[in-house]
Design an enzyme around this catalytic site. Structure first.
Site, PDB file in Angstrom:
ATOM      1  N   ASN A 149      42.258  40.562  48.560  1.00  0.00           N
ATOM      2  CA  ASN A 149      41.393  39.703  47.995  1.00  0.00           C
ATOM      3  C   ASN A 149      41.770  38.725  46.565  1.00  0.00           C
ATOM      4  O   ASN A 149      41.331  38.042  46.281  1.00  0.00           O
ATOM      5  CB  ASN A 149      40.283  40.859  47.202  1.00  0.00           C
ATOM      6  CG  ASN A 149      40.857  41.782  46.378  1.00  0.00           C
ATOM      7  OD1 ASN A 149      42.003  41.987  46.189  1.00  0.00           O
ATOM      8  ND2 ASN A 149      39.769  41.926  45.405  1.00  0.00           N
ATOM      9  N   LYS A 172      55.313  43.438  50.384  1.00  0.00           N
ATOM     10  CA  LYS A 172      54.451  43.891  51.691  1.00  0.00           C
ATOM     11  C   LYS A 172      53.129  43.299  51.379  1.00  0.00           C
ATOM     12  O   LYS A 172      52.312  43.939  50.979  1.00  0.00           O
ATOM     13  CB  LYS A 172      54.487  45.241  52.047  1.00  0.00           C
ATOM     14  CG  LYS A 172      54.204  45.780  53.371  1.00  0.00           C
ATOM     15  CD  LYS A 172      53.132  45.029  54.210  1.00  0.00           C
ATOM     16  CE  LYS A 172      51.713  45.915  54.098  1.00  0.00           C
ATOM     17  NZ  LYS A 172      50.508  45.246  54.739  1.00  0.00           N
ATOM     18  N   GLY A 225      45.133  48.420  46.190  1.00  0.00           N
ATOM     19  CA  GLY A 225      44.335  48.486  47.339  1.00  0.00           C
ATOM     20  C   GLY A 225      43.202  49.400  47.408  1.00  0.00           C
ATOM     21  O   GLY A 225      42.685  49.863  46.265  1.00  0.00           O
ATOM     22  N   GLU A 247      46.434  50.587  41.647  1.00  0.00           N
ATOM     23  CA  GLU A 247      45.295  50.058  41.070  1.00  0.00           C
ATOM     24  C   GLU A 247      44.312  50.121  42.453  1.00  0.00           C
ATOM     25  O   GLU A 247      44.466  49.589  43.333  1.00  0.00           O
ATOM     26  CB  GLU A 247      45.494  48.757  40.723  1.00  0.00           C
ATOM     27  CG  GLU A 247      46.281  48.665  39.428  1.00  0.00           C
ATOM     28  CD  GLU A 247      45.485  49.163  38.186  1.00  0.00           C
ATOM     29  OE1 GLU A 247      44.447  49.424  38.271  1.00  0.00           O
ATOM     30  OE2 GLU A 247      46.299  49.556  37.295  1.00  0.00           O
ATOM     31  N   CYS A 281      37.750  44.100  42.658  1.00  0.00           N
ATOM     32  CA  CYS A 281      37.643  45.379  42.030  1.00  0.00           C
ATOM     33  C   CYS A 281      37.029  45.519  41.087  1.00  0.00           C
ATOM     34  O   CYS A 281      36.458  46.474  40.774  1.00  0.00           O
ATOM     35  CB  CYS A 281      39.152  45.889  42.230  1.00  0.00           C
ATOM     36  SG  CYS A 281      40.389  44.720  41.149  1.00  0.00           S
ATOM     37  N   GLU A 459      49.228  47.540  34.514  1.00  0.00           N
ATOM     38  CA  GLU A 459      49.760  46.257  34.964  1.00  0.00           C
ATOM     39  C   GLU A 459      49.815  44.958  34.038  1.00  0.00           C
ATOM     40  O   GLU A 459      48.507  45.284  33.210  1.00  0.00           O
ATOM     41  CB  GLU A 459      49.376  45.788  36.295  1.00  0.00           C
ATOM     42  CG  GLU A 459      49.540  46.706  37.222  1.00  0.00           C
ATOM     43  CD  GLU A 459      49.564  46.064  38.762  1.00  0.00           C
ATOM     44  OE1 GLU A 459      50.356  45.606  39.265  1.00  0.00           O
ATOM     45  OE2 GLU A 459      48.405  46.491  39.378  1.00  0.00           O
TER      46      GLU A 459
HETATM   47  P1  NAD Z   1      43.957  48.754  51.812  1.00  0.00           P
HETATM   48  O1  NAD Z   1      44.379  49.926  51.012  1.00  0.00           O
HETATM   49  O2  NAD Z   1      43.453  48.624  53.180  1.00  0.00           O
HETATM   50  O3  NAD Z   1      45.411  47.792  51.999  1.00  0.00           O
HETATM   51  C1  NAD Z   1      46.271  47.494  50.784  1.00  0.00           C
HETATM   52  C2  NAD Z   1      47.715  47.328  51.268  1.00  0.00           C
HETATM   53  O4  NAD Z   1      48.100  48.586  51.717  1.00  0.00           O
HETATM   54  C3  NAD Z   1      47.898  46.374  52.484  1.00  0.00           C
HETATM   55  O5  NAD Z   1      48.816  45.598  52.327  1.00  0.00           O
HETATM   56  C4  NAD Z   1      47.892  47.283  53.607  1.00  0.00           C
HETATM   57  O6  NAD Z   1      48.623  46.527  54.695  1.00  0.00           O
HETATM   58  C5  NAD Z   1      48.546  48.476  52.832  1.00  0.00           C
HETATM   59  N1  NAD Z   1      48.842  49.614  53.842  1.00  0.00           N
HETATM   60  C6  NAD Z   1      47.816  49.858  54.509  1.00  0.00           C
HETATM   61  N2  NAD Z   1      48.025  51.226  55.008  1.00  0.00           N
HETATM   62  C7  NAD Z   1      49.385  51.712  54.545  1.00  0.00           C
HETATM   63  C8  NAD Z   1      50.064  52.821  54.396  1.00  0.00           C
HETATM   64  N3  NAD Z   1      50.083  53.746  55.517  1.00  0.00           N
HETATM   65  N4  NAD Z   1      51.391  52.973  54.075  1.00  0.00           N
HETATM   66  C9  NAD Z   1      51.371  51.795  52.720  1.00  0.00           C
HETATM   67  N5  NAD Z   1      50.853  50.971  52.899  1.00  0.00           N
HETATM   68  C10 NAD Z   1      49.557  50.753  53.548  1.00  0.00           C
HETATM   69  O7  NAD Z   1      42.987  47.857  50.892  1.00  0.00           O
HETATM   70  P2  NAD Z   1      42.430  46.143  51.179  1.00  0.00           P
HETATM   71  O8  NAD Z   1      41.493  46.366  51.855  1.00  0.00           O
HETATM   72  O9  NAD Z   1      43.461  45.209  51.398  1.00  0.00           O
HETATM   73  O10 NAD Z   1      41.755  45.817  49.787  1.00  0.00           O
HETATM   74  C11 NAD Z   1      40.578  46.252  49.335  1.00  0.00           C
HETATM   75  C12 NAD Z   1      40.886  47.243  48.314  1.00  0.00           C
HETATM   76  O11 NAD Z   1      41.462  46.805  47.026  1.00  0.00           O
HETATM   77  C13 NAD Z   1      39.426  47.642  47.537  1.00  0.00           C
HETATM   78  O12 NAD Z   1      39.178  49.013  47.454  1.00  0.00           O
HETATM   79  C14 NAD Z   1      39.563  46.909  46.116  1.00  0.00           C
HETATM   80  O13 NAD Z   1      38.763  47.711  45.080  1.00  0.00           O
HETATM   81  C15 NAD Z   1      40.986  47.405  45.872  1.00  0.00           C
HETATM   82  N6  NAD Z   1      41.386  46.375  44.853  1.00  0.00           N
HETATM   83  C16 NAD Z   1      42.037  46.953  43.455  1.00  0.00           C
HETATM   84  C17 NAD Z   1      42.364  46.155  42.458  1.00  0.00           C
HETATM   85  C18 NAD Z   1      42.667  46.760  41.277  1.00  0.00           C
HETATM   86  O14 NAD Z   1      43.434  46.277  40.616  1.00  0.00           O
HETATM   87  N7  NAD Z   1      42.127  47.988  40.693  1.00  0.00           N
HETATM   88  C19 NAD Z   1      42.468  44.777  42.635  1.00  0.00           C
HETATM   89  C20 NAD Z   1      42.130  44.229  43.923  1.00  0.00           C
HETATM   90  C21 NAD Z   1      41.630  45.072  45.079  1.00  0.00           C
END
Ligand code: NAD
Length: 478
Positions: A149, A172, A225, A247, A281, A459
């Protein structure tokens, strides 16, 4: 169609497969093919960082500052072009995307200076003749895992402090948005860093992300994520003793009191809830409104929501871009159906839209008469869906605001200094906004949450040194 390679040990390397980068505003528009590393190539990236880390960790802060400053200047000079690329691959509007690119540039320039500001402490020992010194050292190799995002700002706010404080990096990025990460990597590749100090490893989370989690040479993991993936990161890091910061999601409340300027409060709620398609988020997904003004607020917010212009991210008239992809759109629609089943009243939007381009368009959904205990008020939707929750008074509103597993951001709209102060102190969130949207933060201030939203050091800003350095206490007998 152009193929974009990974950047490992100073070389551009193609992996065994490629993934198309599809524009969510117009799914017929493919930005390019982005290479996908396998576990072998991920291992190569980690090995390159491992080799480069010791010398980089001992490099002059001036060298690091100059490199980061060059990167920041180029991003700023190219913010329009980078913003367009970002809007095309992620779907936020052009002004939002250009703003994000500019933020990434500013972050690199900020951390260029932070490289020079890293300081330690000298303490008087309780024992005669001994000097106590506290210094900070880089972790070594850090694995940076980012979501879709904020395709350039989140990589920037992890890469910049990592490099500033002397760490070697493997980035990554999320599978859905490799374009901005690749463009950033290309800029970094020309900044004069030694080979292997910065590596880009695009590829599936289950392969490349997992390799970073498992490899003992990766000393720190910085993850943004979902909660589910964050938990995996934490478990892996604890098991092998790596430092980590997470985060994750949010279910951020905006509390509107009866003494608020209602027009300004509606603006905060619409901005925080629906802009960037609600895919933040920090989005205000729960708007808690004091009953005395609830009907007036709900009516006005429905009017404003109805009038939002949903469209192609690159069109000047668009206020709300598309949802990022088909599966996120399905998740949004599933929650909209659930909200109706739970008895929430749909006040505006909620339907998919057929526009001039084949894209993932959704009319922002506003629900009224919600109960905070409903599932759609407790779980993160991550789309343009806002729930209005009536409350009886300030104390009740505060209790509802805090009644969530998450604790990232929160806000209050009020004319009362007393309530604003009380809320700042008692809101269980990492970031609290008074008369501003819950989303939208400065690049030089710490960012992060509490409860299920975050884990580990903050962060951004000078607080970033907490994660990207390790403290050493030395004792010297003079
Ligand atoms: P996601 O958890 O699906 O993916 C995040 C990252 O993790 C991606 O690069 C993905 O490829 C990687 N990943 C997936 N499986 C993995 C594994 N087994 N091992 C290591 N890495 C792996 O999240 P998303 O759908 O990309 O993002 C949306 C989420 O991110 C929402 O929940 C949102 O709230 C959160 N987010 C949080 C913040 C914050 O700062 N708090 C900011 C932006 C987004």
């Amino acid at each position: 169609m152009q193929t974009y390679a990974n950047y490992i040990a100073g070389q551009w390397l193609v992996g065994p497969s490629q993934r198309p980068n599809v524009n969510p505003s117009d799914t017929g528009d493919v930005l390019g093919l982005y290479t996908q590393a396998d576990s072998e190539q991920a291992e190569q990236a980690i090995a390159a960082a491992h080799v480069a880390a010791p010398a980089w960790g001992l490099s002059s802060p001036q060298v690091r500052a100059d490199a980061l400053d060059r990167i920041g200047s180029e991003i700023l000079a190219r913010k329009e072009e980078l913003g367009e690329l970002l809007a095309r691959e992620e779907g936020k509007t052009r002004p939002e995307a250009v703003g994000e690119a500019a933020r990434a540039g500013a972050i690199f320039k900020f951390f260029a200076q932070e490289a020079l500001r890293l300081r330690g402490d000298k303490l008087a020992s309780v024992r005669p003749g001994i000097e106590v010194e506290v210094t900070r050292e880089p972790l070594g190799v850090v694995g940076l895992i980012t979501p879709w995002n904020f395709p350039i700002a989140i990589p920037a706010w992890k890469i910049a402090p990592a490099l500033a404080f002397g760490n070697a990096v493997v980035l990554k990025p999320a599978e859905l948005v490799p374009g901005s990460a690749w463009a950033l990597a290309e800029i970094i590749s020309r900044a004069g860093l030694p080979d292997g100090v910065f590596n880009l490893a695009m590829g599936p989370g289950s392969v490349v992300g997992q390799a970073l989690l498992n490899d003992r040479r990766v000393n720190g993991l910085s993850f943004t994520g979902s909660q589910a993936t964050g938990q995996r990161v934490a478990m892996a890091a604890v098991q092998r003793g790596a430092k980590f910061q997470l985060e994750m999601g949010g279910k951020n409340p905006l509390l509107v009191l009866a003494d608020a300027d209602i027009e300004a409060a509606v603006n905060c709620a619409v901005q925080g809830g629906f802009y960037s398609t609600g895919q933040r988020c920090t989005a205000s997904s729960r708007v808690i409104v004091e009953r005395a003004v609830y009907a007036r607020f709900a009516e006005r917010m429905a009017e404003v929501t109805q009038a939002l212009r949903v469209g192609h991210a690159l069109r000047p008239e668009t206020q709300i871009g598309p949802v990022v992809d088909a599966s996120q759109l399905q998740q949004d629609l599933d929650y909209i159906r659930l909200a109706k089943e739970e008895g929430a009243r749909l006040l505006a939007g909620g339907q998919t839209l057929t526009l001039d381009w084949p894209g993932h368009y959704l009319a922002p959904a506003l629900f009224g008469d919600c109960d905070n205990a409903m599932r759609h008020c407790q779980e993160e939707i991550f789309g343009p869906v806002v729930s209005l929750i009536p409350c009886e008074n300030y104390e009740h509103g505060l209790a509802l605001a805090n009644d969530t597993p998450f604790g990232l951001s929160s806000g209050i709209c009020t004319g009362s200094l007393k309530h604003a102060h009380h809320f700042k102190r008692h809101s269980q969130a990492g970031m609290v906004m008074v008369n501003c949207p819950t989303a939208g933060v400065d690049y030089h201030a710490p960012f992060g949450g509490r409860k299920a939203s975050s884990m580990g050091a903050r962060e951004q800003g000078s607080y970033a040194a907490e994660f990207f350095t390790s403290v050493k206490t030395s004792y010297l007998q003079a």
